[in-house]
Design an enzyme around this catalytic site. Structure first.
Site, PDB file in Angstrom:
ATOM      1  N   ARG A   1       0.807  -1.220   0.000  1.00 28.98           N
ATOM      2  CA  ARG A   1       0.000   0.000   0.000  1.00 28.98           C
ATOM      3  C   ARG A   1       0.848   1.281   0.000  1.00 28.98           C
ATOM      4  NH1 ARG A   1      -3.508  -2.467   4.888  1.00 28.98           N
ATOM      5  NH2 ARG A   1      -1.562  -3.665   5.067  1.00 28.98           N
TER       6      ARG A   1
ATOM      7  N   LYS B   1       8.915  -0.802   3.132  1.00 27.16           N
ATOM      8  CA  LYS B   1       8.113   0.076   3.988  1.00 27.16           C
ATOM      9  C   LYS B   1       8.829   0.497   5.262  1.00 27.16           C
ATOM     10  CE  LYS B   1       4.327  -1.593   6.104  1.00 27.16           C
ATOM     11  NZ  LYS B   1       2.884  -1.898   6.264  1.00 27.16           N
TER      12      LYS B   1
HETATM   13  C1  UD1 Z   1      -1.682  -6.164  11.034  1.00 31.15           C
HETATM   14  C2  UD1 Z   1      -2.590  -7.089  11.887  1.00 31.15           C
HETATM   15  C3  UD1 Z   1      -3.861  -6.325  12.271  1.00 31.15           C
HETATM   16  C4  UD1 Z   1      -3.486  -5.060  13.014  1.00 31.15           C
HETATM   17  C5  UD1 Z   1      -2.526  -4.206  12.197  1.00 31.15           C
HETATM   18  C6  UD1 Z   1      -1.994  -3.086  13.055  1.00 31.15           C
HETATM   19  C7  UD1 Z   1      -2.224  -9.393  11.114  1.00 31.15           C
HETATM   20  C8  UD1 Z   1      -2.738 -10.496  10.253  1.00 31.15           C
HETATM   21  N1  UD1 Z   1      -2.936  -8.267  11.108  1.00 31.15           N
HETATM   22  O1  UD1 Z   1      -2.381  -5.874   9.840  1.00 31.15           O
HETATM   23  O2  UD1 Z   1      -4.684  -7.142  13.108  1.00 31.15           O
HETATM   24  O3  UD1 Z   1      -4.682  -4.323  13.309  1.00 31.15           O
HETATM   25  O4  UD1 Z   1      -1.390  -4.991  11.771  1.00 31.15           O
HETATM   26  O5  UD1 Z   1      -1.190  -2.204  12.335  1.00 31.15           O
HETATM   27  O6  UD1 Z   1      -1.218  -9.563  11.758  1.00 31.15           O
HETATM   28  N2  UD1 Z   1       5.051  -8.938   7.764  1.00 31.15           N
HETATM   29  C9  UD1 Z   1       6.024  -9.905   7.691  1.00 31.15           C
HETATM   30  N3  UD1 Z   1       5.824 -10.983   6.904  1.00 31.15           N
HETATM   31  C10 UD1 Z   1       4.677 -11.187   6.209  1.00 31.15           C
HETATM   32  C11 UD1 Z   1       3.678 -10.192   6.297  1.00 31.15           C
HETATM   33  C12 UD1 Z   1       3.884  -9.083   7.082  1.00 31.15           C
HETATM   34  O7  UD1 Z   1       7.074  -9.778   8.317  1.00 31.15           O
HETATM   35  O8  UD1 Z   1       4.572 -12.212   5.531  1.00 31.15           O
HETATM   36  C13 UD1 Z   1       5.292  -7.749   8.589  1.00 31.15           C
HETATM   37  C14 UD1 Z   1       5.253  -6.458   7.799  1.00 31.15           C
HETATM   38  O9  UD1 Z   1       6.548  -6.108   7.365  1.00 31.15           O
HETATM   39  C15 UD1 Z   1       4.710  -5.448   8.801  1.00 31.15           C
HETATM   40  C16 UD1 Z   1       3.920  -6.299   9.763  1.00 31.15           C
HETATM   41  O10 UD1 Z   1       4.294  -7.647   9.557  1.00 31.15           O
HETATM   42  O11 UD1 Z   1       5.738  -4.790   9.496  1.00 31.15           O
HETATM   43  C17 UD1 Z   1       2.426  -6.146   9.566  1.00 31.15           C
HETATM   44  O12 UD1 Z   1       2.064  -6.434   8.225  1.00 31.15           O
HETATM   45  P1  UD1 Z   1       0.937  -5.597   7.504  1.00 31.15           P
HETATM   46  O13 UD1 Z   1       0.757  -6.189   6.149  1.00 31.15           O
HETATM   47  O14 UD1 Z   1       1.171  -4.170   7.619  1.00 31.15           O
HETATM   48  O15 UD1 Z   1      -0.347  -5.999   8.395  1.00 31.15           O
HETATM   49  P2  UD1 Z   1      -1.666  -5.148   8.583  1.00 31.15           P
HETATM   50  O16 UD1 Z   1      -2.568  -5.395   7.434  1.00 31.15           O
HETATM   51  O17 UD1 Z   1      -1.334  -3.777   8.917  1.00 31.15           O
HETATM   52 MG    MG Z   2       0.455  -2.697   8.929  1.00 26.37          MG
END
Ligand code: UD1
Ligand code: MG
Length: 478
Positions: free
Chosen positions: A20, A27
């Site tokens: 996004r 990010k």
């Molecule tokens: C996540 C939470 C959501 C919360 C929100 C708060 C989950 C499924 N959802 O959603 O409940 O309200 O954060 O901001 O956890 N990441 C990894 N590996 C992956 C995917 C993501 O390391 O495979 C890391 C990303 O780099 C990031 C974090 O996890 O720093 C969160 O990922 P993001 O995609 O931003 O989750 P949200 O949709 O924001």
């Molecule tokens: Mg997030």
């Protein structure tokens, strides 16, 4: 001081792509108050006293790992299959003896460090499997919602994409920071089901804990605005504003006057002494250090520089330079990298200085350029004077010794030395060294007594010839 062995281990999830953001930069490396977002997360963990931090990397791993440096251990998640999968990778890299884990995400940079202690207290107090942070938001869209049972306890966290209408109306959201009973987590992590999108959601661990009959503790975020997860550039801008306000308030509480905080941008890394005053429209960036009683602004931009006590920088740009005490800079001066300005100097309108040391008490009031030069003390640099430091191939140095007076519009063709107490006439083009105490005029500049002896009619056409000594033209102490 190293943290005790019993200190909890922290895992920071930072492998996601951050789609996004629509960016080529990972990010978590987008800057916030002048530093990568991830740095703020690591700062808070350091302050909280965690024993060891593991950062899970994946998307843009090389760049993220080099930004982390030796601040934390890194482990890669390949491919990135969701936050639970990322946590599994982090867990595999964490020491077996860790009894408690705190987990947070690289995109939630505003959280205060004391939150971690509160979370661990909640975990221990209720012997919970998970403690998580919640916040109530006016606009909860984009976040996972806390679904509570009839008794008020948390039953599940539902991601927005999976939420029904009633669940989307829930204002209570999951911030994304947790504490875990490590033994339970090790056993439970493999039981997280794949979501409809095929990703593994960390948030599904809540239902797993509930099914195990384990408590899930909830801690209210002390300030809901700090719960912001940075998912796009709109959120990044809001977070920046909030982080800047926090930094400004810290300085003001420490005894710095900030006239107009809303237009003052100070990076997290900047230090400012007591009773310094920061005027409107000013940016202080990078490793800048402002000494006490200095006045910076209005409209100054200072990056990676040191400004001494009582010095005033007004509507000017200063980069990678040092300014001693009681100096006046500006308006509209530009100190480029490597400028070293001595005490009590005056660097005025449209003066440009680069890789040049200027001795105490020297004045460069008006538009002029000093580059690759060594300027002594109490030198007067007249308007329009320029060090011609570049011959088309290489840069050369100019030396102006103590007490010299450089007339308006003097061109100093480097390499060249102007001796102590020497004077150059208006418009002089100095191509050869000037001996101490001598006055040179003309183009090319020659000592004035030579001009006088050669002032016969035959020489009358030569520039400077036959003329009275040319005034330096520089206003010494206007
Ligand atoms: C996540 C939470 C959501 C919360 C929100 C708060 C989950 C499924 N959802 O959603 O409940 O309200 O954060 O901001 O956890 N990441 C990894 N590996 C992956 C995917 C993501 O390391 O495979 C890391 C990303 O780099 C990031 C974090 O996890 O720093 C969160 O990922 P993001 O995609 O931003 O989750 P949200 O949709 O924001
Ligand atoms: Mg997030």
């Amino acid at each position: 001081m190293s943290a005790p062995l019993t200190a909890p281990v922290a895992i920071v999830l930072a492998a996601g792509q951050g789609t996004r953001m629509r960016s080529r930069i990972p990010k978590v490396l987008h800057p916030l108050a002048g530093r990568p977002m991830l740095d703020h997360v690591l700062d808070a963990l350091d302050e909280a006293g965690v024993g060891r931090t593991i950062v899970v990397t994946g998307h843009g791993a090389d760049a993220v790992e080099s930004a982390v440096g030796d601040r934390a251990t890194t482990v890669r998640q390949e491919p990135q299959r969701g936050t639970a999968d990322a946590l599994r990778c982090g867990l595999a890299a964490s020491p077996d003896e860790a009894a408690e884990l705190v987990v947070t995400m690289g995109d939630v940079p505003l959280q205060p460090s004391m939150l971690y202690a509160t979370l661990l207290d909640a975990l221990r107090g209720r012997s919970a499997a998970i403690a998580l942070v919640s916040a109530r938001l006016d606009d909860p869209s984009g976040y996972g919602r806390l679904v509570r049972g009839a008794d008020g306890s948390v039953a599940a966290v539902v991601e927005e994409s999976d939420a029904d209408e009633a669940q989307r109306a829930i204002p209570e959201i999951n911030v994304g920071t947790y504490a875990f009973d490590a033994a339970w987590l090790r056993a439970a992590i493999g039981r997280v089901p794949a979501s409809a999108s095929g990703e593994y959601y960390l948030t599904d661990l809540v239902s797993v804990a509930v099914a195990d009959g384990r408590a899930v503790a909830v801690v209210d975020a002390p300030d809901a605005a700090d719960a912001m997860g940075i998912n796009d550039r709109v959120a990044l801008a809001y977070a920046e504003e909030r982080m800047r306000r926090r930094i400004n308030e810290r300085h003001m509480r420490n005894g710095v006057t900030i006239i107009e905080p809303a237009t003052t941008r100070i990076d997290a890394t900047v230090e400012i002494g007591q009773d310094a005053r920061i005027e409107p429209g000013t940016t202080l960036a990078g490793s800048t250090v402002i000494a006490q009683d200095a006045v910076i602004g209005p409209n100054a931009h200072v990056r990676d520089s040191r400004i001494g006590p009582r010095s005033h920088v007004w509507a000017s740009v200063i980069e990678e330079s040092t300014v001693a005490e009681d100096v006046e800079i500006g308006p509209f001066a530009h100190l480029r990298p490597g400028a070293e300005i001595g005490a009590r100097c005056r660097i005025g309108n449209f003066a440009e200085v680069k890789k040049t040391r200027i001795g105490a008490g020297t004045q460069q009031h008006h538009f002029s350029y000093l580059g690759d030069a060594e300027i002594g003390e109490n030198v007067n640099v007249g308007a329009g004077s320029v060090t011609a430091n570049f011959d088309g191939t290489a840069k050369h140095r100019t030396v102006i010794e103590d007490g010299a007076s450089i007339g308006v519009d003097t061109m100093m063709v480097a390499p060249v030395t102007i001796g102590e107490g020497a004077t150059t006439g208006a418009g002089a083009v100095v191509t050869r060294d000037v001996a101490p105490g001598k006055t040179v005029v003309g183009m090319p500049a020659r000592p004035i007594e030579m001009r006088r002896t050669r002032s016969a009619p035959a020489d009358a056409g030569e520039p400077g010839a036959g003329q009275a000594p040319v005034p330096s033209g520089a206003d010494r102490n206007p």
